[in-house]
Design a protein around this motif. Structure first.
Motif, PDB file in Angstrom:
ATOM      1  N   LEU A   2      -4.801  -4.965  16.202  1.00 43.11           N
ATOM      2  CA  LEU A   2      -5.527  -3.855  15.584  1.00 43.11           C
ATOM      3  C   LEU A   2      -6.797  -4.433  14.971  1.00 43.11           C
ATOM      4  O   LEU A   2      -6.744  -5.403  14.211  1.00 43.11           O
ATOM      5  N   ILE A   3      -7.932  -3.842  15.327  1.00 41.89           N
ATOM      6  CA  ILE A   3      -9.207  -4.322  14.804  1.00 41.89           C
ATOM      7  C   ILE A   3      -9.808  -3.229  13.920  1.00 41.89           C
ATOM      8  O   ILE A   3     -10.032  -2.097  14.370  1.00 41.89           O
ATOM      9  N   HIS A   4     -10.021  -3.578  12.654  1.00 38.98           N
ATOM     10  CA  HIS A   4     -10.608  -2.602  11.734  1.00 38.98           C
ATOM     11  C   HIS A   4     -11.558  -3.331  10.805  1.00 38.98           C
ATOM     12  O   HIS A   4     -11.353  -4.494  10.494  1.00 38.98           O
ATOM     13  N   ARG A   5     -12.547  -2.623  10.324  1.00 37.65           N
ATOM     14  CA  ARG A   5     -13.623  -3.297   9.590  1.00 37.65           C
ATOM     15  C   ARG A   5     -13.222  -3.743   8.189  1.00 37.65           C
ATOM     16  O   ARG A   5     -13.918  -4.538   7.566  1.00 37.65           O
ATOM     17  N   ARG A   6     -12.154  -3.172   7.654  1.00 34.80           N
ATOM     18  CA  ARG A   6     -11.729  -3.573   6.298  1.00 34.80           C
ATOM     19  C   ARG A   6     -10.216  -3.490   6.221  1.00 34.80           C
ATOM     20  O   ARG A   6      -9.567  -2.805   7.035  1.00 34.80           O
ATOM     21  N   ASP A   7      -9.672  -4.133   5.202  1.00 32.34           N
ATOM     22  CA  ASP A   7      -8.211  -4.182   5.093  1.00 32.34           C
ATOM     23  C   ASP A   7      -7.697  -2.978   4.303  1.00 32.34           C
ATOM     24  O   ASP A   7      -6.837  -3.105   3.448  1.00 32.34           O
ATOM     25  N   GLU A   8      -8.262  -1.814   4.609  1.00 36.84           N
ATOM     26  CA  GLU A   8      -7.785  -0.566   4.006  1.00 36.84           C
ATOM     27  C   GLU A   8      -7.779   0.478   5.098  1.00 36.84           C
ATOM     28  O   GLU A   8      -8.647   0.472   5.969  1.00 36.84           O
ATOM     29  N   PHE A   9      -6.810   1.380   5.024  1.00 33.96           N
ATOM     30  CA  PHE A   9      -6.638   2.318   6.125  1.00 33.96           C
ATOM     31  C   PHE A   9      -6.532   3.736   5.593  1.00 33.96           C
ATOM     32  O   PHE A   9      -5.820   3.986   4.628  1.00 33.96           O
ATOM     33  N   ARG A  10      -7.281   4.635   6.230  1.00 35.61           N
ATOM     34  CA  ARG A  10      -7.213   6.044   5.825  1.00 35.61           C
ATOM     35  C   ARG A  10      -6.233   6.753   6.743  1.00 35.61           C
ATOM     36  O   ARG A  10      -6.601   7.492   7.649  1.00 35.61           O
ATOM     37  N   ALA A  11      -4.966   6.470   6.541  1.00 43.15           N
ATOM     38  CA  ALA A  11      -3.934   7.031   7.408  1.00 43.15           C
ATOM     39  C   ALA A  11      -2.691   7.280   6.563  1.00 43.15           C
ATOM     40  O   ALA A  11      -2.618   6.835   5.414  1.00 43.15           O
ATOM     41  N   ALA A  12      -1.727   7.974   7.142  1.00 43.21           N
ATOM     42  CA  ALA A  12      -0.478   8.262   6.431  1.00 43.21           C
ATOM     43  C   ALA A  12       0.126   6.936   5.947  1.00 43.21           C
ATOM     44  O   ALA A  12       0.278   5.999   6.739  1.00 43.21           O
ATOM     45  N   PRO A  13       0.453   6.842   4.641  1.00 46.14           N
ATOM     46  CA  PRO A  13       0.953   5.577   4.084  1.00 46.14           C
ATOM     47  C   PRO A  13       2.163   5.035   4.837  1.00 46.14           C
ATOM     48  O   PRO A  13       2.297   3.818   5.015  1.00 46.14           O
ATOM     49  N   ASP A  14       2.996   5.931   5.316  1.00 44.56           N
ATOM     50  CA  ASP A  14       4.187   5.515   6.058  1.00 44.56           C
ATOM     51  C   ASP A  14       3.811   4.754   7.339  1.00 44.56           C
ATOM     52  O   ASP A  14       4.401   3.721   7.671  1.00 44.56           O
ATOM     53  N   SER A  15       2.787   5.284   8.038  1.00 42.55           N
ATOM     54  CA  SER A  15       2.335   4.625   9.277  1.00 42.55           C
ATOM     55  C   SER A  15       1.722   3.270   8.962  1.00 42.55           C
ATOM     56  O   SER A  15       1.924   2.298   9.695  1.00 42.55           O
ATOM     57  N   VAL A  16       0.944   3.218   7.879  1.00 47.47           N
ATOM     58  CA  VAL A  16       0.307   1.952   7.510  1.00 47.47           C
ATOM     59  C   VAL A  16       1.390   0.905   7.198  1.00 47.47           C
ATOM     60  O   VAL A  16       1.293  -0.246   7.631  1.00 47.47           O
ATOM     61  N   SER A  17       2.445   1.338   6.495  1.00 43.60           N
ATOM     62  CA  SER A  17       3.543   0.408   6.182  1.00 43.60           C
ATOM     63  C   SER A  17       4.190  -0.112   7.451  1.00 43.60           C
ATOM     64  O   SER A  17       4.505  -1.304   7.564  1.00 43.60           O
ATOM     65  N   LYS A  18       4.390   0.786   8.407  1.00 43.22           N
ATOM     66  CA  LYS A  18       5.008   0.369   9.681  1.00 43.22           C
ATOM     67  C   LYS A  18       4.139  -0.656  10.394  1.00 43.22           C
ATOM     68  O   LYS A  18       4.636  -1.642  10.931  1.00 43.22           O
ATOM     69  N   MET A  19       2.821  -0.391  10.389  1.00 43.99           N
ATOM     70  CA  MET A  19       1.894  -1.312  11.037  1.00 43.99           C
ATOM     71  C   MET A  19       1.957  -2.685  10.340  1.00 43.99           C
ATOM     72  O   MET A  19       2.063  -3.721  10.991  1.00 43.99           O
ATOM     73  N   ARG A  20       1.943  -2.659   9.020  1.00 48.15           N
ATOM     74  CA  ARG A  20       1.971  -3.918   8.272  1.00 48.15           C
ATOM     75  C   ARG A  20       3.279  -4.681   8.522  1.00 48.15           C
ATOM     76  O   ARG A  20       3.280  -5.918   8.588  1.00 48.15           O
ATOM     77  N   ALA A  21       4.352  -3.941   8.680  1.00 50.46           N
ATOM     78  CA  ALA A  21       5.647  -4.583   8.973  1.00 50.46           C
ATOM     79  C   ALA A  21       5.592  -5.283  10.327  1.00 50.46           C
ATOM     80  O   ALA A  21       6.078  -6.412  10.480  1.00 50.46           O
TER      81      ALA A  21
END
Lengths: 104, 346
Positions: free
Chosen positions: B181-200
């Protein structure tokens, strides 16, 4: 106030910025090509500009919302701003911006 | 063979003006189908500012874009509009009885009149402004997932920090040979649940997260070999064979320019007596039209829709006498709306 804008072709324009208007509005009023699709409500990231010189540190910092919207812009730099969120004021006499790729 | 839908009016664009056009047409006994490229009605109100407040809708001191859409949907319910969503009106042809509209998904609608309510055009994915990216599109660079299998066994890079990027990271990770996953900053404007899954997934070593921006592509014959990415340390190359980019949507006029109506730049000039274009039977209302004094306001579009519907009546009900009526007092209109004001008063 005087506002200097570099357009998509690299041409510099000297514009008169009306007090309290956003930089996006002044650019649009003067026929500078800028998409600004949402019309200035910080909802689309298509009025992305680079703030040039040392102006970046002199302007009020962007809101969380503006920083978030920049996720939808391209080639974002430290001096990236949404021009709809910068208001003209005599304090910014001589402000210099450049329209960023993806916003024209 | 494709089923052909037949109706009175086809409305291109299901934004607020297209929706209100259903209402005004309905009062005039005109049935309507709508086509929209988004997966839901509302146009810009749904896509750009669903949560933002609007203060200049008459008699509604404040409502959000999403609320306005919900209210309009409620208001037009009595007229049973038919929606064809997730598709773009691609072709407009004159036929003996009126018009045939074909969408990019093959939907065919035949109608006596056409109402262009397409606003700023179709919402299409934003494409990175990288020279030559077109050569890679639909081969190794994608902006949407049509078939998940396309990404099976690929060395995939997904760009973006919103819900689309998160959802597809989660769904495609098990299929891809590798995923970054390539993103310009280490913050995501997405559903927190999805972000947690991605981080896992990152923590488990099943995918990579790269804080960087894509500046260029390298490859041959449309086959991607690597991405040129830029981060704090400068530019480097990221090896992958497939890119899925999610930078949100942008409006592009699209096929409307080829519909045969006179244009003024990207706008459609109209007769302000009835909002008809240069082509009889084809109307334009809302942000897409232009006339002396035009203001791109939702309330202006509502007015335009009312005048359009009056003229539309002539096309749909030739020989019938147009009757100007108020919804307040006309039992005829109230019947169409399915309301009984006497009962309400009681």
């Amino acid at each position: 106030m005087k506002l200097y804008v570099t357009d998509k072709d690299g041409k510099e324009h000297t514009l008169e910025g009306t007090n309290d208007w956003s930089v996006m509005e002044v650019m649009r009023e003067n026929g500078i090509e800028v998409l600004a699709q949402c019309g200035g409500s910080c909802a689309c990231a298509t009025c992305h500009v680079y703030v040039e010189g040392d102006w970046n540190s002199k302007l009020p910092p962007p809101s969380e919302e503006e920083i978030g919207m920049l996720d939808g812009a391209f080639e974002v730099q430290d001096n990236s701003r949404l021009s709809c969120q910068i208001k003209c004021s005599p304090a910014y006499e001589g402000l210099k911006v450049k329209v960023a790729p993806g916003s024209y | 063979m494709t089923e052909i839908h037949k109706t009175d009016a086809v409305i291109i664009g299901a934004g607020p003006i297209g929706l209100f056009a259903v209402f005004e047409l309905g009062l005039n006994d005109i049935k309507a189908h709508l086509i929209d490229i988004l997966d839901r009605p509302g146009g810009q109100c749904a896509e750009l500012y669903p949560e933002k407040p609007i203060y200049d809708i008459p008699a509604i001191p404040v409502c959000t874009g999403a609320e306005l859409t919900t209210r309009l949907m409620e208001q037009i319910k009595p007229f049973h509009p038919v929606f064809h969503l997730n598709q773009m009106a691609e072709k407009l042809e004159k036929i003996a009885e009126g018009w045939r509209i074909t969408s990019d998904r093959g939907t065919v609608i035949e109608a006596k009149i056409v109402i262009l309510a397409a606003g700023g055009g179709s919402f299409v994915p934003k494409k990175p402004p990288i020279k030559g990216i077109e050569a890679y599109e639909n081969q190794s660079v994608f902006y949407a997932v049509r078939k998940m299998d396309t990404f099976r066994g690929k060395h995939l890079a997904i760009a973006g920090g919103g819900d689309s990027a998160m959802d597809w990271v989660i769904n495609l990770q098990p299929l891809a040979a590798s995923l970054t996953l390539i993103h310009r900053r280490d913050e995501f404007r997405a559903a927190p649940d999805s972000v947690s899954k991605m981080r896992a997934l990152v923590a488990e070593g099943k995918m990579q997260l790269k804080i960087a921006q894509i500046m260029g592509l390298k490859g041959e014959g449309g086959k991607l070999q690597s991405l040129v990415v830029k981060d704090d340390k400068g530019e480097s190359e990221h090896v992958c064979d497939t890119l899925l980019a999610f930078y949100g949507l942008t409006m592009r006029l699209g096929p409307v320019a080829q519909f045969g109506v006179a244009m003024e730049g990207e706008l459609i000039p109209v007769n302000t007596a009835n909002f008809e274009t240069s082509v009889p039977g084809v109307f334009a209302v809302g942000d897409i039209n232009v006339y002396p004094g035009k203001m791109k306001l939702i309330l202006s579009g509502f007015h335009e829709a009312a005048l359009m519907a009056k003229k539309a009546f002539e096309y749909i009900h030739p020989g019938r006498k147009y009757r100007f009526q108020y919804t307040t007092s006309s039992s005829d209109l109230q019947e169409k709306l399915g309301v009984k004001p006497d009962e309400r008063a009681a």
